[in-house]
Design a protein around this motif. Structure first.
Motif, PDB file in Angstrom:
ATOM      1  N   ALA A   1       0.823  -1.220   0.000  1.00 35.89           N
ATOM      2  CA  ALA A   1       0.000   0.000   0.000  1.00 35.89           C
ATOM      3  C   ALA A   1       0.852   1.264   0.000  1.00 35.89           C
ATOM      4  CB  ALA A   1      -0.940  -0.008   1.204  1.00 35.89           C
ATOM      5  N   VAL A   2       2.032   1.205   0.582  1.00 36.98           N
ATOM      6  CA  VAL A   2       2.948   2.355   0.565  1.00 36.98           C
ATOM      7  C   VAL A   2       3.567   2.515  -0.829  1.00 36.98           C
ATOM      8  CG1 VAL A   2       5.172   3.193   1.459  1.00 36.98           C
ATOM      9  CG2 VAL A   2       3.433   2.320   3.029  1.00 36.98           C
ATOM     10  N   PHE A   3       3.915   1.403  -1.468  1.00 33.54           N
ATOM     11  CA  PHE A   3       4.592   1.466  -2.763  1.00 33.54           C
ATOM     12  C   PHE A   3       3.653   1.804  -3.915  1.00 33.54           C
ATOM     13  CE2 PHE A   3       8.757  -1.123  -2.174  1.00 33.54           C
ATOM     14  CZ  PHE A   3       9.076  -0.372  -1.059  1.00 33.54           C
ATOM     15  N   LEU A   4       2.417   1.341  -3.884  1.00 40.84           N
ATOM     16  CA  LEU A   4       1.507   1.548  -5.018  1.00 40.84           C
ATOM     17  C   LEU A   4       1.309   3.016  -5.395  1.00 40.84           C
ATOM     18  CD1 LEU A   4      -1.213  -1.224  -4.716  1.00 40.84           C
ATOM     19  CD2 LEU A   4       0.420  -0.879  -6.576  1.00 40.84           C
ATOM     20  N   PRO A   5       1.090   3.915  -4.449  1.00 39.75           N
ATOM     21  CA  PRO A   5       0.951   5.323  -4.863  1.00 39.75           C
ATOM     22  C   PRO A   5       2.214   5.860  -5.550  1.00 39.75           C
ATOM     23  CG  PRO A   5       0.164   5.033  -2.617  1.00 39.75           C
ATOM     24  CD  PRO A   5       0.816   3.744  -3.026  1.00 39.75           C
ATOM     25  N   MET A   6       3.380   5.352  -5.145  1.00 40.00           N
ATOM     26  CA  MET A   6       4.620   5.786  -5.783  1.00 40.00           C
ATOM     27  C   MET A   6       4.697   5.291  -7.223  1.00 40.00           C
ATOM     28  SD  MET A   6       7.553   5.668  -2.861  1.00 40.00           S
ATOM     29  CE  MET A   6       7.031   4.421  -1.699  1.00 40.00           C
ATOM     30  N   VAL A   7       4.114   4.111  -7.485  1.00 44.62           N
ATOM     31  CA  VAL A   7       4.063   3.594  -8.851  1.00 44.62           C
ATOM     32  C   VAL A   7       3.221   4.530  -9.709  1.00 44.62           C
ATOM     33  CG1 VAL A   7       3.210   1.710 -10.310  1.00 44.62           C
ATOM     34  CG2 VAL A   7       4.420   1.186  -8.181  1.00 44.62           C
ATOM     35  N   PHE A   8       2.045   4.875  -9.212  1.00 45.79           N
ATOM     36  CA  PHE A   8       1.140   5.712  -9.996  1.00 45.79           C
ATOM     37  C   PHE A   8       1.645   7.148 -10.116  1.00 45.79           C
ATOM     38  CE2 PHE A   8      -1.698   2.264  -8.484  1.00 45.79           C
ATOM     39  CZ  PHE A   8      -1.862   1.662  -9.724  1.00 45.79           C
ATOM     40  N   ALA A   9       2.522   7.555  -9.220  1.00 45.00           N
ATOM     41  CA  ALA A   9       3.142   8.886  -9.320  1.00 45.00           C
ATOM     42  C   ALA A   9       4.360   8.857 -10.242  1.00 45.00           C
ATOM     43  CB  ALA A   9       3.545   9.373  -7.931  1.00 45.00           C
ATOM     44  N   GLY A  10       4.747   7.669 -10.698  1.00 43.09           N
ATOM     45  CA  GLY A  10       5.894   7.543 -11.589  1.00 43.09           C
ATOM     46  C   GLY A  10       7.230   7.506 -10.880  1.00 43.09           C
ATOM     47  N   ALA A  11       7.216   7.385  -9.563  1.00 42.22           N
ATOM     48  CA  ALA A  11       8.454   7.387  -8.789  1.00 42.22           C
ATOM     49  C   ALA A  11       9.049   5.993  -8.595  1.00 42.22           C
ATOM     50  CB  ALA A  11       8.212   8.030  -7.424  1.00 42.22           C
ATOM     51  N   MET A  12       8.291   4.970  -8.980  1.00 37.00           N
ATOM     52  CA  MET A  12       8.718   3.599  -8.745  1.00 37.00           C
ATOM     53  C   MET A  12       8.069   2.713  -9.807  1.00 37.00           C
ATOM     54  SD  MET A  12       8.176   1.534  -5.175  1.00 37.00           S
ATOM     55  CE  MET A  12       9.436   2.470  -4.333  1.00 37.00           C
ATOM     56  N   GLY A  13       8.684   1.602 -10.122  1.00 37.15           N
ATOM     57  CA  GLY A  13       8.112   0.687 -11.094  1.00 37.15           C
ATOM     58  C   GLY A  13       7.113  -0.270 -10.464  1.00 37.15           C
ATOM     59  N   PHE A  14       6.235  -0.823 -11.299  1.00 43.71           N
ATOM     60  CA  PHE A  14       5.215  -1.740 -10.801  1.00 43.71           C
ATOM     61  C   PHE A  14       5.835  -3.027 -10.259  1.00 43.71           C
ATOM     62  CE2 PHE A  14       1.290  -4.395 -11.345  1.00 43.71           C
ATOM     63  CZ  PHE A  14       0.559  -3.728 -10.378  1.00 43.71           C
ATOM     64  N   GLY A  15       6.976  -3.427 -10.804  1.00 40.76           N
ATOM     65  CA  GLY A  15       7.653  -4.619 -10.295  1.00 40.76           C
ATOM     66  C   GLY A  15       8.067  -4.467  -8.842  1.00 40.76           C
ATOM     67  N   ASP A  16       8.472  -3.257  -8.467  1.00 39.93           N
ATOM     68  CA  ASP A  16       8.830  -2.995  -7.069  1.00 39.93           C
ATOM     69  C   ASP A  16       7.622  -3.219  -6.168  1.00 39.93           C
ATOM     70  OD1 ASP A  16      11.471  -2.187  -7.777  1.00 39.93           O
ATOM     71  OD2 ASP A  16      10.710  -0.190  -8.269  1.00 39.93           O
ATOM     72  N   ALA A  17       6.465  -2.758  -6.603  1.00 38.30           N
ATOM     73  CA  ALA A  17       5.241  -2.941  -5.815  1.00 38.30           C
ATOM     74  C   ALA A  17       4.832  -4.413  -5.774  1.00 38.30           C
ATOM     75  CB  ALA A  17       4.109  -2.093  -6.387  1.00 38.30           C
ATOM     76  N   LYS A  18       5.143  -5.175  -6.822  1.00 39.18           N
ATOM     77  CA  LYS A  18       4.808  -6.606  -6.826  1.00 39.18           C
ATOM     78  C   LYS A  18       5.775  -7.417  -5.977  1.00 39.18           C
ATOM     79  CE  LYS A  18       4.186  -6.535 -11.370  1.00 39.18           C
ATOM     80  NZ  LYS A  18       4.023  -7.066 -12.733  1.00 39.18           N
ATOM     81  N   PHE A  19       6.966  -6.895  -5.757  1.00 38.15           N
ATOM     82  CA  PHE A  19       7.930  -7.566  -4.883  1.00 38.15           C
ATOM     83  C   PHE A  19       7.739  -7.141  -3.427  1.00 38.15           C
ATOM     84  CE2 PHE A  19      12.663  -8.141  -3.725  1.00 38.15           C
ATOM     85  CZ  PHE A  19      12.501  -9.480  -3.459  1.00 38.15           C
ATOM     86  N   ALA A  20       7.057  -6.028  -3.206  1.00 39.53           N
ATOM     87  CA  ALA A  20       6.843  -5.487  -1.856  1.00 39.53           C
ATOM     88  C   ALA A  20       6.183  -6.469  -0.889  1.00 39.53           C
ATOM     89  CB  ALA A  20       6.045  -4.182  -1.930  1.00 39.53           C
ATOM     90  N   PRO A  21       5.206  -7.295  -1.317  1.00 41.54           N
ATOM     91  CA  PRO A  21       4.617  -8.224  -0.340  1.00 41.54           C
ATOM     92  C   PRO A  21       5.639  -9.202   0.251  1.00 41.54           C
ATOM     93  CG  PRO A  21       3.201  -8.055  -2.261  1.00 41.54           C
ATOM     94  CD  PRO A  21       4.474  -7.321  -2.587  1.00 41.54           C
ATOM     95  N   ALA A  22       6.571  -9.664  -0.554  1.00 37.93           N
ATOM     96  CA  ALA A  22       7.597 -10.581  -0.033  1.00 37.93           C
ATOM     97  C   ALA A  22       8.469  -9.870   0.994  1.00 37.93           C
ATOM     98  CB  ALA A  22       8.458 -11.131  -1.171  1.00 37.93           C
ATOM     99  N   ILE A  23       8.893  -8.650   0.660  1.00 38.64           N
ATOM    100  CA  ILE A  23       9.742  -7.878   1.570  1.00 38.64           C
ATOM    101  C   ILE A  23       8.960  -7.521   2.838  1.00 38.64           C
ATOM    102  CG2 ILE A  23      10.993  -5.690   1.843  1.00 38.64           C
ATOM    103  CD1 ILE A  23      12.405  -7.681  -0.022  1.00 38.64           C
ATOM    104  N   GLY A  24       7.722  -7.063   2.670  1.00 42.38           N
ATOM    105  CA  GLY A  24       6.896  -6.690   3.820  1.00 42.38           C
ATOM    106  C   GLY A  24       6.622  -7.867   4.740  1.00 42.38           C
ATOM    107  N   ALA A  25       6.366  -9.036   4.166  1.00 43.95           N
ATOM    108  CA  ALA A  25       6.104 -10.227   4.986  1.00 43.95           C
ATOM    109  C   ALA A  25       7.359 -10.659   5.741  1.00 43.95           C
ATOM    110  CB  ALA A  25       5.589 -11.364   4.108  1.00 43.95           C
ATOM    111  N   LEU A  26       8.497 -10.684   5.040  1.00 42.70           N
ATOM    112  CA  LEU A  26       9.761 -11.039   5.694  1.00 42.70           C
ATOM    113  C   LEU A  26      10.014 -10.136   6.892  1.00 42.70           C
ATOM    114  CD1 LEU A  26      12.679 -12.351   5.756  1.00 42.70           C
ATOM    115  CD2 LEU A  26      13.343 -10.423   4.306  1.00 42.70           C
ATOM    116  N   LEU A  27       9.894  -8.845   6.687  1.00 39.56           N
ATOM    117  CA  LEU A  27      10.193  -7.884   7.757  1.00 39.56           C
ATOM    118  C   LEU A  27       9.109  -7.871   8.826  1.00 39.56           C
ATOM    119  CD1 LEU A  27      11.445  -5.020   5.441  1.00 39.56           C
ATOM    120  CD2 LEU A  27      12.866  -6.472   6.912  1.00 39.56           C
ATOM    121  N   GLY A  28       7.856  -7.942   8.408  1.00 38.75           N
ATOM    122  CA  GLY A  28       6.741  -7.889   9.346  1.00 38.75           C
ATOM    123  C   GLY A  28       6.691  -9.075  10.286  1.00 38.75           C
ATOM    124  N   TRP A  29       7.212 -10.211   9.858  1.00 39.70           N
ATOM    125  CA  TRP A  29       7.230 -11.404  10.712  1.00 39.70           C
ATOM    126  C   TRP A  29       7.866 -11.088  12.070  1.00 39.70           C
ATOM    127  CZ3 TRP A  29       5.470 -16.249  11.228  1.00 39.70           C
ATOM    128  CH2 TRP A  29       6.138 -17.108  12.087  1.00 39.70           C
TER     129      TRP A  29
END
Length: 167
Positions: free
Chosen positions: A86-114
């Protein structure tokens, strides 16, 4: 280069001392992350063929960690995946980040959130800090070759550094 990057990541995880299923999660994210980082550096893309299995595998391995009663929280990991996405998606739509970064974010978020909300915050922030410092150094050295920054490598480095030191 891929072997050295993977070997370095795996050695850092081994030194970090995690064990059991959570260590498997760290190795999984490292293996997927190294491949994704190298692809991102080469073609500025994080392909679905790797981002989706990275997310799925992370959630499966964290579920195994929860079933084995390892320290951590599967609910917080799932929430961390959702929050970081949810943090990365607005950055994708603002053109500040690629959609692949947002698709990889759940893996990173889950690893860290654990581990904790604090680990999630610092692990996500570390990617931005490492990226900013690296790009400033590249610009100072005259090596910045374009305005587009491949963020995938920094996501992986920041997340694994914080996850490994927190475990």
């Amino acid at each position: 280069m891929p072997e050295a990057a993977a070997g370095t990541a795996f050695a850092a995880i081994a030194v970090g001392g995690a064990s059991g299923w959570f260590a498997a999660v760290q190795y999984w994210v490292a293996a997927c992350g190294v491949a994704l980082a190298l692809i991102d550096l080469a073609v500025q893309r994080l392909p679905d063929v790797l981002t989706l299995p990275a997310c799925g595998g992370t959630l499966v391995l964290l579920t195994a960690a929860a079933l084995a009663s390892e320290p951590g929280s599967l609910g917080r990991a799932a929430a961390g995946a959702a929050v970081l996405t949810a943090v990365f998606l607005p950055m994708v739509f603002a053109g500040a980040m690629g959609f692949g970064d947002a698709k990889f974010a759940p893996a990173i978020g889950a690893l860290l959130g654990w581990s904790s909300w604090t680990v999630l915050f610092w692990g996500a922030a570390a990617g931005f800090v490492v990226g900013a410092v690296s790009e400033v150094v590249r610009m100072a050295a005259g090596r910045a070759r374009r305005t587009h920054v491949s963020f995938g490598p920094y996501m992986v480095i920041g997340a694994l550094a914080v996850s490994v030191t927190a475990s």
